[in-house]
Write a protein that holds these residues in place. Structure first.
Motif, PDB file in Angstrom:
ATOM      1  N   ASN A  94      65.460 -31.599   3.804  1.00 41.89           N
ATOM      2  CA  ASN A  94      66.194 -30.402   3.631  1.00 41.89           C
ATOM      3  C   ASN A  94      67.533 -30.556   4.994  1.00 41.89           C
ATOM      4  N   ASN A  95      68.691 -30.195   4.256  1.00 42.48           N
ATOM      5  CA  ASN A  95      69.680 -30.485   5.314  1.00 42.48           C
ATOM      6  C   ASN A  95      69.692 -29.785   6.555  1.00 42.48           C
ATOM      7  N   ALA A  98      67.788 -31.883   8.628  1.00 42.96           N
ATOM      8  CA  ALA A  98      68.678 -33.130   9.041  1.00 42.96           C
ATOM      9  C   ALA A  98      69.690 -32.925  10.134  1.00 42.96           C
TER      10      ALA A  98
END
Length: 168
Positions: A94-95, A98
């Motif tokens: 999931n960004n 990240a």
């Protein structure tokens, strides 16, 4: 461009230097190879290989994560006339996580996406396993500090939810 993307994955799965999973004589993945690994989660299911992959993908999406990578040797081997049990690695992340990890440690992001592993058994059922995110990111805790540990605990819970939902 697609060939350049697919070529490294193809080489990875065709390389004799990469040790494949250990299979029992009946063709199933040996349970001890997966269930007894420290820092791993393992779920035996009665679901078919295809159903477990579909349910895993749905659980990933339901938990607002994305499938970043997907690879497996089964279909390529079948194309060469070799029959092996279903074997799929699905990388998930999931960004939001990240960016949080990158704020703490650029080198730690080599570990993303974190991978789920779906393995087919001789009876047609499939099992789900993965390394705990806290295990995956453990080598970076000293440099990244306590906030990475907080992220790992959050990810451990989310990945457990995804696995539980997929395996139900």
């Amino acid at each position: 461009m697609r060939l350049l993307t697919a070529l490294p994955l193809a080489l990875f799965f065709l390389s004799p230097a990469i040790a494949p999973p250990v299979f029992a004589e009946n063709g199933s993945v040996q349970v001890d190879e997966m269930s007894s690994r420290p820092g791993w989660s393992y779920r035996k299911t009665s679901k078919s290989y295809a159903q477990l992959i579909g349910d895993l993908k749905a659980a990933v999406k339901a938990n607002k994560f994305g499938i970043v990578t997907e690879a497996g040797p089964t279909e390529v081997a079948r194309g060469r006339g070799v029959r092996i049990p279903g074997n799929r690695v699905i990388g998930v992340f999931n960004n939001v996580y990240a960016v949080r990890v990158l704020d703490l440690s650029t080198p730690a992001m080599i570990e993303a996406p974190i991978r789920f592993y779906v393995t087919e058994n001789a009876d047609g059922s499939a099992d789900l396993s993965y390394k705990l995110p806290s295990t995956v990111f453990a080598p970076y805790l000293a440099e990244a500090g306590p906030e990475l540990d907080v992220i790992c605990k959050e990810l451990d819970q989310i990945f457990a939810t995804i696995a539980r939902t997929a395996a139900q």
